[in-house]
Design a protein around this motif. Structure first.
Motif, short mmCIF file in Angstrom:
data_model
loop_
_atom_site.label_atom_id
_atom_site.label_comp_id
_atom_site.label_asym_id
_atom_site.label_seq_id
_atom_site.Cartn_x
_atom_site.Cartn_y
_atom_site.Cartn_z
N THR A 208 51.60 30.39 -13.79
CA THR A 208 50.88 29.28 -14.22
C THR A 208 51.69 28.62 -15.45
O THR A 208 52.46 29.43 -16.15
N ASN B 187 50.77 35.61 -6.21
CA ASN B 187 50.28 35.21 -7.59
C ASN B 187 50.26 36.22 -8.83
O ASN B 187 49.94 37.44 -8.33
N ASP C 114 52.68 27.37 -10.56
CA ASP C 114 51.40 27.21 -9.69
C ASP C 114 50.55 26.10 -10.54
O ASP C 114 50.66 25.92 -11.93
N ASP C 115 49.56 25.52 -9.78
CA ASP C 115 48.61 24.52 -10.27
C ASP C 115 49.38 23.21 -11.32
O ASP C 115 48.68 23.00 -12.32
N THR D 131 47.89 20.57 -14.14
CA THR D 131 46.64 20.71 -14.98
C THR D 131 46.79 21.23 -16.17
O THR D 131 45.87 21.15 -16.97
N ASP E 266 48.70 20.74 -7.88
CA ASP E 266 47.60 21.16 -7.91
C ASP E 266 46.79 20.24 -7.01
O ASP E 266 47.32 19.01 -6.91
N ARG E 267 45.73 20.74 -6.29
CA ARG E 267 45.24 19.79 -5.23
C ARG E 267 44.27 18.60 -5.95
O ARG E 267 44.16 17.74 -5.13
N SER E 268 44.16 18.60 -7.14
CA SER E 268 43.30 17.54 -7.83
C SER E 268 44.41 16.15 -7.42
O SER E 268 43.85 15.09 -7.67
N GLU F 83 49.25 21.50 -2.56
CA GLU F 83 48.22 22.30 -2.03
C GLU F 83 46.96 21.65 -1.76
O GLU F 83 46.86 20.36 -2.18
#
Ligand code: C2E
Ligand code: CA
Ligand code: CA
Ligand code: CA
Length: 280
Positions: A152, A117, A180-181, A184, A203-205, A237
């Motif tokens: 990100t 990261n 990443d992510d 979002t 993203d895990r959402s 993720e």
């Protein structure tokens, strides 16, 4: 009346002052912890569903505070950014992650990749050739293509030439780039057109309600298809249930990461885990 109002206001101010003081203390402690190299790394396995093996690791920094115990990076990374400590924190993370990847590669896991990261702020201070980072990779005799740099969407959003030059230099050297992510931020798909990356981490959402929520399942399926059609890899993720994993495997998603498969592990636990799962 003024007197009655005075009290809560006083105590409010006092608690604000207390909060500021604690924050300041925390920053000093963090600076010290970085200097003493007391931050450690945990590594979370990322599985390749096709080969049934661990293909990559995500490096996640850990800070054990003598008084407050384990502090979440979600809390101390912003603190480090605020206090101008993110560069030295990032350098420590890169050093430890490369060192540990080299150890793993030479002890029976030559194909592992390491995903690291990077805060957007870190791109503002490294040299345009990113040689600061490339030197560390070289020092441990790693192949740059085994290093994945996770950025990100905020970096792409700012997307100054300054950032682009550094990212281009890293890719030129062979490093992989991951968003990443994903999903979002805003107009995520636009960035994939103008800013080619190797890997997209969803993203895990997006995973939370699958496969039971049909809307979410359709959306995720669509995103996976789009990213694959653009020739990029997808990592999902936050996979926590068997049902989620089954759904993803069925949709041809190659890479998954989450508590179902493994929590982030300290180095020794990781070696045990890899050995246990060597043959998929
Ligand atoms: P991230 O990059 O999105 O990292 C994934 C986070 O999700 C990690 O939290 C990981 O432990 C957690 N996670 C993994 N699988 C699951 C799951 O199945 N369910 C749930 N609920 N969570 C899962 P962690 O380690 O607390 O890190 C939080 C964030 O702090 C990271 O989010 C990242 O943004 C930041 N961070 C961590 N290490 C570093 C670092 O070395 N440098 C920088 N710049 N940021 C870091
Ligand atoms: Ca990440
Ligand atoms: Ca993430
Ligand atoms: Ca994050």
């Amino acid at each position: 009346a003024a007197k009655r109002l005075g009290r809560p206001l006083d105590s409010y101010c006092a608690s604000m002052r207390e909060e500021v003081r604690q924050r300041h203390q925390m920053q000093q402690d963090l600076a010290e912890a970085i200097k003493q190299e007391q931050l450690t790394m945990a590594y979370q396995p990322i599985w390749d569903n096709r080969s049934g093996r661990v293909a990559k690791l995500e490096a996640l920094v850990r800070w054990y505070h003598p008084q407050w115990g384990q502090v979440s990076p979600a809390d101390f990374i912003p603190l480090a950014e605020e206090a101008g400590l993110i560069q030295s924190l990032g350098a420590l993370v890169l050093w430890q992650s490369c060192r540990d990847l080299a150890r793993l590669q030479s002890s029976g896991f030559p194909e592992l990749q390491m995903s690291i990261n990077r805060s957007t702020l870190e791109f503002q201070t490294i040299d345009p050739q990113a040689s600061e980072w490339l030197r560390v990779i070289e020092h441990f005799e790693l192949n740059p293509s085994d290093i994945i740099i996770e950025i990100t969407e905020s970096l792409l959003m700012e997307s100054s030439d300054q950032h682009r030059i550094r990212i281009e230099a890293l890719r030129q050297a062979g490093c992989k780039l991951a968003i990443d992510d994903f999903g979002t931020g805003y107009s995520a798909l636009t960035y994939l057109r103008t800013f080619p990356v190797d890997l997209v981490k969803i993203d895990r959402s997006f995973v939370r309600h699958i496969p039971f929520n049909e809307q979410d399942s359709l959306l995720l399926d669509g995103i996976i298809n789009i990213v694959h059609n653009l020739g990029m890899q997808v990592v999902i993720e936050g996979v926590e249930t068997r049902e989620q994993l089954n759904f993803l495997c069925h949709k041809g998603c190659a890479f998954t990461q989450g508590y179902l498969l493994s929590r982030p592990l300290a180095f020794d636990d990781l070696v045990n885990y890899l050995e246990l799962n060597r043959n998929g």
